[in-house]
Design a protein around this motif. Structure first.
Motif, mmCIF file in Angstrom:
data_model
loop_
_atom_site.group_PDB
_atom_site.id
_atom_site.type_symbol
_atom_site.label_atom_id
_atom_site.label_comp_id
_atom_site.label_asym_id
_atom_site.label_seq_id
_atom_site.Cartn_x
_atom_site.Cartn_y
_atom_site.Cartn_z
ATOM 1 N N CYS A 1 0.749 -1.206 -0.101
ATOM 2 C CA CYS A 1 -0.052 0.037 -0.013
ATOM 3 C C CYS A 1 0.923 1.361 0.220
ATOM 4 O O CYS A 1 1.559 1.647 1.112
ATOM 5 N N SER B 1 1.351 3.983 2.954
ATOM 6 C CA SER B 1 0.567 3.447 4.279
ATOM 7 C C SER B 1 1.125 3.908 5.615
ATOM 8 O O SER B 1 2.394 4.605 5.361
ATOM 9 N N SER C 1 1.998 -4.969 6.141
ATOM 10 C CA SER C 1 1.942 -3.625 6.406
ATOM 11 C C SER C 1 0.724 -3.298 5.831
ATOM 12 O O SER C 1 -0.178 -2.372 6.326
ATOM 13 N N THR D 1 -2.712 -1.852 7.612
ATOM 14 C CA THR D 1 -3.450 -0.647 7.387
ATOM 15 C C THR D 1 -4.922 -0.627 7.070
ATOM 16 O O THR D 1 -5.667 0.081 7.729
#
Length: 266
Positions: free
Chosen positions: A156, A159, A206, A210
């Motif tokens: 992402c 993030s 991650s 998120t």
């Protein structure tokens, strides 16, 4: 230009699937034939009533080299995606509205039922798709959400920020939702191989965290092998199970029944 694979049975749903960096829509569509489940079915065979749409990423000059790549957005350093992250915002600012329009067109073919449209992506395509999800506002009459989001080997961009901060960083002009209803109501499946050499598993985790912070309905699957690609057959089994449960509302007994008239692409 998008590559389209029509359904072999009456049309019920559509999958818009974004390819990865350096790939192209035609090659990626062909490659899905080899993503097989434990019954040796490709995605097209598992869901014969689905229409499959594969958009083509634009050709972009790389800022960090003289190369020109097919990519949804540019990346300065593939070993550290946070370096000069603002470059990624430039491409996302361009392609996110385009993909939103594509989704709207596909929903229109299904009677304005956005909740019958699945958005999926692999690698950079999944990262792009996630930012499309961040910027969607779907009316209740269209289901208020997408049917699902599926991300493979993804991360992402931006993030670690709040959703309003991410939207501000991308800076898309026009109608931007001031809520997270679509994101929170759309079922999400993320799949990642631990041995992925390009988008390390930590990036996928991650992204998972998120989404959890945004209260999204996410399912996370890790696989020991498969590299920067689809895991097969387990990863395909998990995707089929997810779509059957979260999109089609099928019970485990119904899933056990293998369709006899599925399209044969072997």
């Amino acid at each position: 230009m998008s590559v389209i694979m029509p359904p072999s049975q009456p049309h019920t749903h559509t999958v818009v699937f974004l390819h990865g960096r350096g790939d192209n829509a035609r090659n990626f569509a062909r490659s899905l034939v080899y993503w097989r489940d434990s019954h040796n079915r490709s995605p097209f065979q598992a869901f014969p009533s689905f229409r499959w749409v594969f958009p083509q990423a634009p050709m972009r000059q790389c800022a960090s080299s003289p190369d020109i790549w097919a990519q949804w957005f540019d990346v300065w350093n593939v070993r550290d995606f946070t370096e000069r992250e603002e470059l990624q915002a430039e491409g996302l600012r361009e392609v996110v509205p385009q993909i939103r329009r594509l989704l709207a067109n596909e929903a229109a073919l299904l009677g304005e039922r956005w909740d019958r449209v699945i958005l999926a992506g692999i690698s950079m395509g999944a990262a792009t798709g996630m930012h499309v999800l961040f910027h969607l506002d779907i009316p209740p009459s269209g289901g208020g959400r997408l049917a699902a989001f599926i991300g493979i080997s993804c991360r992402c961009p931006f993030s670690g920020r709040t959703l309003p901060e991410i939207r501000k960083a991308i800076g898309i002009e026009g109608s931007i939702p001031d809520h997270a209803d679509v994101l929170r109501n759309t079922p999400v499946l993320l799949e990642h191989c631990v041995d992925d050499p390009l988008v390390h598993i930590e990036n996928g985790r991650s992204m998972r965290d998120t989404l959890r912070g945004f209260e999204a309905e996410g399912e996370w699957k890790e696989y020991p092998s498969g590299g920067h690609w689809f895991n097969s057959p387990t990863g395909m089994d998990d995707a089929v199970d997810f779509i059957n449960r979260r999109v089609l509302g099928k019970s485990s007994e119904e899933q056990a029944e293998r369709p006899d008239d599925a399209m044969d692409l072997s």
